[in-house]
Structure formats: C-alpha cells, structure tokens
Scaffold this active site. Sequence first.
Site, PDB file in Angstrom:
ATOM      1  N   ARG A   1       0.861  -1.177   0.000  1.00 14.85           N
ATOM      2  CA  ARG A   1       0.000   0.000   0.000  1.00 14.85           C
ATOM      3  C   ARG A   1       0.897   1.225   0.000  1.00 14.85           C
ATOM      4  O   ARG A   1       2.119   1.127   0.089  1.00 14.85           O
ATOM      5  CB  ARG A   1      -1.016  -0.012   1.161  1.00 14.85           C
TER       6      ARG A   1
ATOM      7  N   ASP B   1      -2.287  10.895  -1.994  1.00 12.47           N
ATOM      8  CA  ASP B   1      -2.632   9.842  -2.960  1.00 12.47           C
ATOM      9  C   ASP B   1      -2.984  10.417  -4.323  1.00 12.47           C
ATOM     10  O   ASP B   1      -2.833   9.755  -5.345  1.00 12.47           O
ATOM     11  CB  ASP B   1      -3.787   8.999  -2.428  1.00 12.47           C
TER      12      ASP B   1
ATOM     13  N   ALA C   1       0.765   5.202  -2.096  1.00 15.29           N
ATOM     14  CA  ALA C   1       0.559   5.543  -3.510  1.00 15.29           C
ATOM     15  C   ALA C   1       1.747   5.158  -4.419  1.00 15.29           C
ATOM     16  O   ALA C   1       1.560   4.460  -5.422  1.00 15.29           O
ATOM     17  CB  ALA C   1       0.223   7.028  -3.624  1.00 15.29           C
TER      18      ALA C   1
ATOM     19  N   GLN D   1      -1.961   2.426   9.954  1.00 16.59           N
ATOM     20  CA  GLN D   1      -0.661   2.530   9.270  1.00 16.59           C
ATOM     21  C   GLN D   1       0.361   3.259  10.130  1.00 16.59           C
ATOM     22  O   GLN D   1       1.559   2.980  10.048  1.00 16.59           O
ATOM     23  CB  GLN D   1      -0.816   3.278   7.929  1.00 16.59           C
TER      24      GLN D   1
ATOM     25  N   ARG E   1      -7.467  -0.262  -6.668  1.00 17.32           N
ATOM     26  CA  ARG E   1      -7.657   0.842  -5.721  1.00 17.32           C
ATOM     27  C   ARG E   1      -7.813   2.133  -6.516  1.00 17.32           C
ATOM     28  O   ARG E   1      -6.945   2.468  -7.321  1.00 17.32           O
ATOM     29  CB  ARG E   1      -6.471   0.941  -4.744  1.00 17.32           C
TER      30      ARG E   1
HETATM   31  O1  MRU Z   1      -4.538   3.244   2.247  1.00 19.58           O
HETATM   32  P1  MRU Z   1      -3.059   3.473   2.136  1.00 19.58           P
HETATM   33  O2  MRU Z   1      -2.286   2.943   3.291  1.00 19.58           O
HETATM   34  O3  MRU Z   1      -2.511   3.019   0.803  1.00 19.58           O
HETATM   35  O4  MRU Z   1      -2.932   5.068   2.181  1.00 19.58           O
HETATM   36  C1  MRU Z   1      -1.660   5.646   2.125  1.00 19.58           C
HETATM   37  C2  MRU Z   1      -1.671   7.117   2.262  1.00 19.58           C
HETATM   38  O5  MRU Z   1      -2.698   7.722   2.432  1.00 19.58           O
HETATM   39  C3  MRU Z   1      -0.359   7.816   2.108  1.00 19.58           C
HETATM   40  O6  MRU Z   1      -0.343   9.003   2.849  1.00 19.58           O
HETATM   41  C4  MRU Z   1      -0.120   8.148   0.624  1.00 19.58           C
HETATM   42  O7  MRU Z   1      -0.340   7.034  -0.178  1.00 19.58           O
HETATM   43  C5  MRU Z   1       1.254   8.644   0.389  1.00 19.58           C
HETATM   44  S1  MRU Z   1       2.458   7.370   0.608  1.00 19.58           S
HETATM   45  C6  MRU Z   1       3.976   8.009   0.215  1.00 19.58           C
END
Ligand code: MRU
Length: 363
Positions: A51, A242, A53, A201, A94
Amino acid sequence: MTDAASSYSTLRWDNGRLLLLDQTALPDEERMIECRSYRDVADAIRTMKIRGAPAIGVAGAYGLALGAREIAARDREEFTRQLRAIASALLQTRPTAVNLRWALERALTVLDRFPSATVDALRDRLLDEAHAIAHEDVATNRAIGEHGASLMAPGERVLTYCNTGSLATVDYGTALGIIRTAHERGKRPLVYVCETRPYLQGARLTSWELLRYGIPGSLITDNAAGYFMSRGQVDRIIVGADRIAANGDVANKIGTYSLAVLARAHEIPFIVAAPLSTVDFRTPDGTAIPIEERRPEEVTHLAGVRVAPERMPALNPAFDVTPNHLVTAIVTDAGIAYPPFSHSLADLAKVPLGGAGDRRVAR
Ligand code: MRU
C-alpha cells in the site's frame, strides 16, 4: 501467492516473480510473499499487503510485466488487446492513488515507443520499464527529502499521519523521507505519529520504521492531535498524498482533512509531500477525485477483534480531500510549490495551465 525468504525491502523483482513485504503482517512478522501472476499483484494491492501511492504504482507496473508473460498470443494486436485488459484490471484494485494509473500508463507507452517490436521484445521492454519506475522512485524520494528538510529548523516537533516511508514507496519515503533527511542532517526532529484508524498505518508501520531509523517519536491517538497542537507542542505537520488535483486540493488518508483544519486553527504549517506523479492535471479539483470505500469490518473490528456490537453498520471512506487553501506548501521532487497551486504545480511539472496529456487506461 506464497511465502518467500525474509529480508526487508518493500518490493523487489526476483527471477520472474515479484516479492513483497506483507504489510498486513507488520509489525510482528517480517514476511515476504511472492507474486507470480498479475492476479497475485492485483490481490496484494486490493488487500493492502502492499500500500502507499508510489508503492502500488510500482507494483502495478511489475504486475503488468507479469501479465505480459502470461499472455499466450504471439500476434501483436491480440497481445496489445489482452495487455490493455490486464492494465485495466490492475487499475481497478484501488481507485484513489493516481500513481497506479500513472505507472500503468507509463508502462503502456512501450507499445507506442517500439511499434515494430515482437511480442517477446515487448515483454522485455515492459519489465525494463517497471525496473526504471522502481529505480526512479528512490531518487524522487531523496529529492523530496532534500527540498522538504530545507524548510525545517533544528529540533522541530513534527506531526505525521498514515505511513509515507520506505513501506509506502520503493525506498526512503515522501513525507517520512523529509523527516529522515532532517534526521540525517542532524536537525533532530521529534515526531508525533498518529495511529491512523482504521487500518493503523501509523501505529503499525510508521512506528516500525522510526524505530529502525532511530528517529525519536511518540505514537498518539488520532484524536489527541488537537490537544498537542493547542499546547503549542507541534511545529509542523507533514503528510503524503494519494492524488493532488491540478488546483492543489489533496486526497490523502482519511483524517488528513481534520488535521489540516486543526493546523489552520493553530497557525501550524501544513506541508504535503509527494512526487510529481501524484499530481493529476486531468483532475481539476478535489471534487473529481474518486474516494475508495473499504469494508465496514475495518471499522467495527480492531486487529481482527470485533469492538462494535454485531450488526452495527459502519462507513469506511479510506481517503478525504483537503482543500488547497489549507495547504501551506506541496513538496515535490522538482521543488516546492506554494499557493496559488494551479500555477506553481504546472510550473514545476512543465505542463500547460489547465491540462496534461491524454493517454488513458480504460476502466
Ligand atoms: O490506504 P493506504 O495505506 O494506501 O494510504 C496511504 C496514504 O494515504 C499515504 O499518505 C499516501 O499514499 C502517500 S504514501 C507516500
């Protein structure tokens, strides 16, 4: 997907398979899993074994390379048709992080760039492109780290959200990459890590990373963020993204918007860190960003244990949108953008105001 030998890296290509660190097993277990097909990759993205972005963009590009190897057709036209269908399947895993679309579209450019290549040669080019995207991601994050750390004074107390470190990228990270650079430069940042309900996370992944890097920090509940801000104990907020719309509206992990509102109320700089590939010039503003809805069980349960009464409905949007007027600066690999973002982001990306290219993967 099966287990493979353990040694930490978020993802890596190994002898015809993609190895991923299973982020659902962290922090207790460092377990690598292997993906041998594009369906394995799609499943790993959907279930958040990988996970963040940038990381899902790179995984998507490798997924496409794996998919290309699964296509039996020798005829280029049929190969192309099936490859596009695989890209479309990967894209649907996603919807919010635009890096996935960006990486898939970039990989598909090999079709135009090598118009007379054989199907076998195209398979090799697709893998080369995935390697290139993975390789560039690390340099991109280092650049974000340098630009962002230049904003920070020694001893700053920084609040961060979700996970934006090595685990969310190929290596180093974006928002956490800034904090890492500041730490490596001797600026002694002190980090507040929000736990980031519902998927945790922050608690599970960012805490795990900070301990590995020896960066001092404390885990706080999401709802304690305002308390620390009100006591003057937060100097800066740094989050990832994202998808950033052309006007600078920022989609990021659910709860980011609340932090931005609190930051404004307490006059704390609110910094967004992301590669330019996260800026979607085809999306004019935040209202057009698709927001992923995840399973209600992520809300009604904590670490697999039900905490709400049975049959209680729950809503689980995975992201929210922070309007551009709450954002102090957007730190990218190409430099730092300041308001008005519709101009500064276009300048950094060298795209004409009001739009970008139009190479699309069908949904
Ligand atoms: O649902 P996730 O864990 O994929 O969400 C991740 C985030 O919201 C991060 O802040 C974003 O992807 C930036 S990661 C460098």
